[in-house]
Design a protein around this motif. Structure first.
Motif, short mmCIF file in Angstrom:
data_model
loop_
_atom_site.label_atom_id
_atom_site.label_comp_id
_atom_site.label_asym_id
_atom_site.label_seq_id
_atom_site.Cartn_x
_atom_site.Cartn_y
_atom_site.Cartn_z
N LYS A 33 0.82 -1.20 0.00
CA LYS A 33 0.00 0.00 0.00
C LYS A 33 0.87 1.27 0.00
N PRO A 34 1.49 1.57 -1.15
CA PRO A 34 2.27 2.81 -1.20
C PRO A 34 1.35 4.03 -1.29
N VAL A 35 1.83 5.15 -0.82
CA VAL A 35 1.11 6.42 -0.95
C VAL A 35 1.80 7.22 -2.04
N PHE A 36 1.04 7.57 -3.08
CA PHE A 36 1.64 8.19 -4.27
C PHE A 36 2.46 9.43 -3.92
N TRP A 37 1.89 10.34 -3.13
CA TRP A 37 2.59 11.60 -2.86
C TRP A 37 3.81 11.38 -1.97
N ASN A 38 3.72 10.45 -1.05
CA ASN A 38 4.88 10.12 -0.23
C ASN A 38 6.01 9.54 -1.08
N ALA A 39 5.63 8.62 -1.98
CA ALA A 39 6.62 8.01 -2.85
C ALA A 39 7.25 9.05 -3.77
N LEU A 40 6.42 9.95 -4.31
CA LEU A 40 6.93 10.98 -5.22
C LEU A 40 7.89 11.92 -4.50
N THR A 42 9.57 11.33 -1.78
CA THR A 42 10.78 10.58 -1.41
C THR A 42 11.71 10.47 -2.61
N PHE A 43 11.14 10.16 -3.76
CA PHE A 43 11.95 10.06 -4.99
C PHE A 43 12.61 11.40 -5.31
N ILE A 44 11.85 12.47 -5.27
CA ILE A 44 12.38 13.80 -5.59
C ILE A 44 13.47 14.21 -4.61
N ALA A 45 13.23 13.99 -3.32
CA ALA A 45 14.18 14.40 -2.29
C ALA A 45 15.55 13.78 -2.52
N PHE A 46 15.57 12.51 -2.81
CA PHE A 46 16.85 11.82 -2.94
C PHE A 46 17.46 11.97 -4.34
N HIS A 47 16.67 11.80 -5.37
CA HIS A 47 17.23 11.77 -6.73
C HIS A 47 17.51 13.15 -7.31
N ILE A 91 17.74 20.97 1.45
CA ILE A 91 16.42 20.94 0.79
C ILE A 91 15.88 19.51 0.78
N GLY A 92 16.74 18.54 0.46
CA GLY A 92 16.31 17.15 0.43
C GLY A 92 15.85 16.67 1.79
N ILE A 93 16.55 17.06 2.84
CA ILE A 93 16.18 16.66 4.19
C ILE A 93 14.84 17.28 4.58
N VAL A 94 14.63 18.54 4.22
CA VAL A 94 13.36 19.21 4.53
C VAL A 94 12.19 18.52 3.82
N ILE A 95 12.39 18.17 2.55
CA ILE A 95 11.33 17.45 1.81
C ILE A 95 11.03 16.13 2.50
N CYS A 96 12.07 15.42 2.92
CA CYS A 96 11.88 14.15 3.62
C CYS A 96 11.11 14.35 4.92
N PHE A 97 11.36 15.46 5.60
CA PHE A 97 10.67 15.73 6.86
C PHE A 97 9.16 15.82 6.66
N PHE A 98 8.75 16.38 5.51
CA PHE A 98 7.32 16.48 5.23
C PHE A 98 6.69 15.11 4.96
N VAL A 99 7.53 14.15 4.57
CA VAL A 99 7.03 12.78 4.42
C VAL A 99 6.95 12.12 5.79
N HIS A 100 8.07 12.17 6.53
CA HIS A 100 8.10 11.64 7.90
C HIS A 100 9.42 12.06 8.54
N PRO A 101 9.41 12.46 9.80
CA PRO A 101 10.65 12.87 10.48
C PRO A 101 11.74 11.79 10.44
N ASP A 152 5.67 3.81 2.05
CA ASP A 152 4.61 2.98 2.60
C ASP A 152 3.55 3.82 3.31
N LYS A 153 2.35 3.29 3.35
CA LYS A 153 1.22 4.03 3.91
C LYS A 153 1.37 4.31 5.40
N ASN A 154 1.87 3.34 6.15
CA ASN A 154 1.85 3.43 7.60
C ASN A 154 3.15 3.91 8.23
N HIS A 155 4.25 3.97 7.46
CA HIS A 155 5.55 4.41 7.99
C HIS A 155 5.93 3.65 9.26
#
Length: 293
Positions: A33-40, A42-47, A91-101, A152-155
């Protein structure tokens, strides 16, 4: 004054994220159960931020004059590259924070490891086995886990199932198999700088043998992975997708062992692009089958 010029752009090497993208899609393919926006995000933050930041930081302290990954003739580095690598990391770390600390913490750890890999105070690149293990684990297994957690949906942190553990091992082996081949043309530059990479330690013949053994180990582990989840047909497709990589690897190894000049930047980049593309299309295909059809 910060200047985002051609030198900074080239040394950030955004294209190198392409070669690391298969790990993300492999991780995504394991999630129910991936979450589209979380996955997106996460991808943007790292890549788009954390990986380029690592590339730029590495380039700044290496100050290579010979060819490096994706840059045949690297331009001189400047202080702006150093600051932009730190800004991109942040910037990448901040984006990740919005996904999950916790994902932000993982991003911070990855950025820290990449810095001690290059910084002259510690410079892991002087220690061939330690630097190899660091890159294989953190670009492979660690990032696989981070991508699973971020998408993932539940982190949850209770992901260390047999499936995820095998995924971590496979990712580590795949990155480990490819990494020495990106160093094989830099022996002279590494000697001049006082670095001792895994490829320099092994020599040209040893590098090919070592990479082949790791890739074989990854393939065997992949077989058990798909047997565990009851999808052996997916392993058959993996072999088919990897066939061009195997054939070019054998061809290049034969040429390079016979003539060391063939262990060059051009062939290394060909190998990188071919293996990265085949694995990307394979794992991306798994995601499309799982989530679209």
């Amino acid at each position: 004054m910060l200047i985002f010029d051609r030198s900074v752009f080239l040394h950030l090497r955004f294209g190198f994220s392409y070669f690391l993208a298969p790990i993300f899609f492999f991780a995504l393919s394991t999630i129910d159960k991936p979450v589209f926006w979380n996955a997106l995000l996460t991808f943007i933050a790292f890549h788009f931020f954390i990986y380029p930041a690592s590339n730029g930081y590495n380039s700044y302290f290496d100050k290579d004059e010979g060819s490096i990954a994706l840059i045949k003739n690297p331009p001189p580095v400047n202080k702006s590259l150093y600051y932009y690598s730190l800004i991109f990391d942040l910037i990448g770390i901040v984006i990740c924070f919005f996904v999950h600390p916790y994902l932000a913490i993982m991003a911070f750890i990855y950025g820290g490891i990449s810095k001690i890999y290059s910084h002259p105070f510690i410079r892991l690149k002087k220690f061939p086995i330690l630097s190899f293990l660091t890159v294989a684990l953190f670009q492979g297994g660690f990032m696989f886990f981070a991508f699973v957690f971020g998408s993932d949906k539940n982190h949850e942190l209770s992901y260390l199932s047999n499936q995820i553990m095998l995924g971590i091992i496979i990712s580590t082996l795949l990155v480990g198999a490819g990494y020495p081949l990106t160093q094989i043309y830099q022996h002279q530059e590494d000697r001049k700088r006082g670095d001792k990479t895994m490829s320099l330690l092994l020599g040209i013949r040893g590098t090919f043998i070592f990479s082949a053994l790791l890739f074989l180990s990854a393939g065997i582990t992949m077989y058990y992975y798909y047997a565990l989840i009851g999808s052996k047909i997916a392993f058959t497709y993996f072999i088919i997708y990897m066939l061009p990589v195997f054939l070019f690897f054998i061809y290049w190894a034969f040429l390079a062992i016979k003539n060391s000049e063939q262990a060059n930047f051009k062939n290394s980049m060909r190998m990188n692009f071919l293996s990265g593309t085949c694995m990307l299309f394979y794992f991306l295909g798994l995601c499309v089958i799982k989530f679209v059809f």
